[in-house]
Design an enzyme around this catalytic site. Structure first.
Site, PDB file in Angstrom:
ATOM      1  N   GLY A 130     -15.546   2.800   3.877  1.00  0.00           N
ATOM      2  CA  GLY A 130     -14.172   3.233   3.660  1.00  0.00           C
ATOM      3  C   GLY A 130     -13.562   2.813   2.343  1.00  0.00           C
ATOM      4  N   GLN A 131     -14.344   2.160   1.465  1.00  0.00           N
ATOM      5  CA  GLN A 131     -13.768   1.769   0.172  1.00  0.00           C
ATOM      6  C   GLN A 131     -13.598   3.008  -0.705  1.00  0.00           C
ATOM      7  OE1 GLN A 131     -15.938  -1.232  -2.063  1.00  0.00           O
ATOM      8  NE2 GLN A 131     -14.259  -1.505  -3.520  1.00  0.00           N
ATOM      9  N   SER A 132     -12.392   3.203  -1.206  1.00  0.00           N
ATOM     10  CA  SER A 132     -12.113   4.355  -2.061  1.00  0.00           C
ATOM     11  C   SER A 132     -11.666   3.947  -3.459  1.00  0.00           C
ATOM     12  CB  SER A 132     -11.037   5.240  -1.419  1.00  0.00           C
ATOM     13  OG  SER A 132      -9.814   4.531  -1.268  1.00  0.00           O
ATOM     14  N   HIS A 139     -10.091  -5.339  -3.313  1.00  0.00           N
ATOM     15  CA  HIS A 139      -8.741  -5.523  -2.765  1.00  0.00           C
ATOM     16  C   HIS A 139      -8.855  -5.885  -1.301  1.00  0.00           C
ATOM     17  CE1 HIS A 139      -9.932  -1.300  -2.530  1.00  0.00           C
ATOM     18  NE2 HIS A 139      -9.288  -1.241  -1.367  1.00  0.00           N
ATOM     19  N   ASP A 150       0.849  -1.195   0.000  1.00  0.00           N
ATOM     20  CA  ASP A 150       0.000   0.000   0.000  1.00  0.00           C
ATOM     21  C   ASP A 150       0.885   1.246   0.000  1.00  0.00           C
ATOM     22  OD1 ASP A 150      -3.222   0.495   0.908  1.00  0.00           O
ATOM     23  OD2 ASP A 150      -1.831   2.195   1.118  1.00  0.00           O
ATOM     24  N   ILE A 151       0.467   2.257  -0.745  1.00  0.00           N
ATOM     25  CA  ILE A 151       1.247   3.478  -0.880  1.00  0.00           C
ATOM     26  C   ILE A 151       1.205   4.312   0.410  1.00  0.00           C
ATOM     27  CG2 ILE A 151      -0.548   5.037  -1.779  1.00  0.00           C
ATOM     28  CD1 ILE A 151       1.477   5.791  -4.007  1.00  0.00           C
ATOM     29  N   ASN A 177     -12.750  -3.471   2.722  1.00  0.00           N
ATOM     30  CA  ASN A 177     -13.715  -2.388   2.835  1.00  0.00           C
ATOM     31  C   ASN A 177     -14.672  -2.512   1.646  1.00  0.00           C
ATOM     32  OD1 ASN A 177     -12.424  -1.307   5.115  1.00  0.00           O
ATOM     33  ND2 ASN A 177     -10.993  -0.141   3.851  1.00  0.00           N
ATOM     34  N   HIS A 226      -6.890  -5.838   2.226  1.00  0.00           N
ATOM     35  CA  HIS A 226      -5.736  -5.258   2.924  1.00  0.00           C
ATOM     36  C   HIS A 226      -5.159  -6.338   3.833  1.00  0.00           C
ATOM     37  CE1 HIS A 226      -6.841  -0.851   2.277  1.00  0.00           C
ATOM     38  NE2 HIS A 226      -8.016  -1.429   2.051  1.00  0.00           N
TER      39      HIS A 226
HETATM   40  P1  AMP Z   1      -9.779   1.357   0.319  1.00  0.00           P
HETATM   41  O1  AMP Z   1      -9.888   2.701   0.999  1.00  0.00           O
HETATM   42  O2  AMP Z   1     -10.168   0.201   1.178  1.00  0.00           O
HETATM   43  O3  AMP Z   1     -10.489   1.385  -1.024  1.00  0.00           O
HETATM   44  O4  AMP Z   1      -8.234   1.136   0.045  1.00  0.00           O
HETATM   45  C1  AMP Z   1      -7.563   1.708  -1.035  1.00  0.00           C
HETATM   46  C2  AMP Z   1      -6.105   1.644  -0.697  1.00  0.00           C
HETATM   47  O5  AMP Z   1      -5.352   1.849  -1.880  1.00  0.00           O
HETATM   48  C3  AMP Z   1      -5.642   2.721   0.299  1.00  0.00           C
HETATM   49  O6  AMP Z   1      -5.094   2.101   1.460  1.00  0.00           O
HETATM   50  C4  AMP Z   1      -4.590   3.513  -0.479  1.00  0.00           C
HETATM   51  O7  AMP Z   1      -3.515   3.937   0.324  1.00  0.00           O
HETATM   52  C5  AMP Z   1      -4.167   2.505  -1.532  1.00  0.00           C
HETATM   53  N1  AMP Z   1      -3.610   3.046  -2.742  1.00  0.00           N
HETATM   54  C6  AMP Z   1      -4.107   4.056  -3.496  1.00  0.00           C
HETATM   55  N2  AMP Z   1      -3.335   4.263  -4.580  1.00  0.00           N
HETATM   56  C7  AMP Z   1      -2.335   3.345  -4.522  1.00  0.00           C
HETATM   57  C8  AMP Z   1      -1.213   3.047  -5.352  1.00  0.00           C
HETATM   58  N3  AMP Z   1      -0.967   3.731  -6.483  1.00  0.00           N
HETATM   59  N4  AMP Z   1      -0.365   2.057  -4.967  1.00  0.00           N
HETATM   60  C9  AMP Z   1      -0.607   1.374  -3.833  1.00  0.00           C
HETATM   61  N5  AMP Z   1      -1.647   1.601  -3.011  1.00  0.00           N
HETATM   62  C10 AMP Z   1      -2.500   2.582  -3.345  1.00  0.00           C
END
Ligand code: AMP
Length: 113
Positions: free
Chosen positions: A92-94, A99, A30-31, A86, A101
């Site tokens: 909290g899914q963005s 995916h 994760d970034i 999420n 975690h």
């Molecule tokens: P969620 O909020 O559950 O949808 O998780 C999305 C996750 O993707 C978050 O923890 C972000 O930090 C992660 N994320 C977003 N962009 C990237 C990226 N380019 N590389 C790795 N992780 C990312």
């Protein structure tokens, strides 16, 4: 899928710190890590969330769970890790490409916030 961040990572169009890649699954760090180990495990094929994946391809959902186990064991946290999906913006899914975690390497409290 067009305009999907994680499909772009699968395609290699956006760089990622990939720790595992199989025929069906990719895992990358994760970034914005929330724990010493914070890896995302995703199917290469696009599904919006774990509910859609489980309903449409339960075997692939199983591959995702096994990829999470492999990632945790490789990071030395196979005995204590959390796998979180999420599901929906309200939870909290963005990023709307399913995916999991994989989180560990520190004490994880319950209930989560
Ligand atoms: P969620 O909020 O559950 O949808 O998780 C999305 C996750 O993707 C978050 O923890 C972000 O930090 C992660 N994320 C977003 N962009 C990237 C990226 N380019 N590389 C790795 N992780 C990312």
């Amino acid at each position: 899928m067009a305009d999907c961040l994680f499909c772009s990572i699968v395609a290699g169009d956006i760089p990622a710190d990939v720790v595992l890649s199989t025929d069906t699954v990719v895992a990358f760090r994760d970034i914005e890590p929330q724990a010493p180990t914070h890896v995302l495990v995703i199917p290469k094929v696009h599904y919006e969330n774990i509910g859609a994946l489980g309903a449409e391809d339960p075997a692939l959902a199983g591959h995702l769970a096994d990829a999470a186990r492999q990632v945790a064991e490789a990071d030395g946290i196979g005995d204590a890790y959390r796998l979180v999906f999420n599901t929906g913006a309200g939870a909290g899914q963005s990023v709307f490409h399913v995916h999991g975690h994989v989180l560990g390497g520190r004490d994880l409290t319950w209930p989560p916030g």
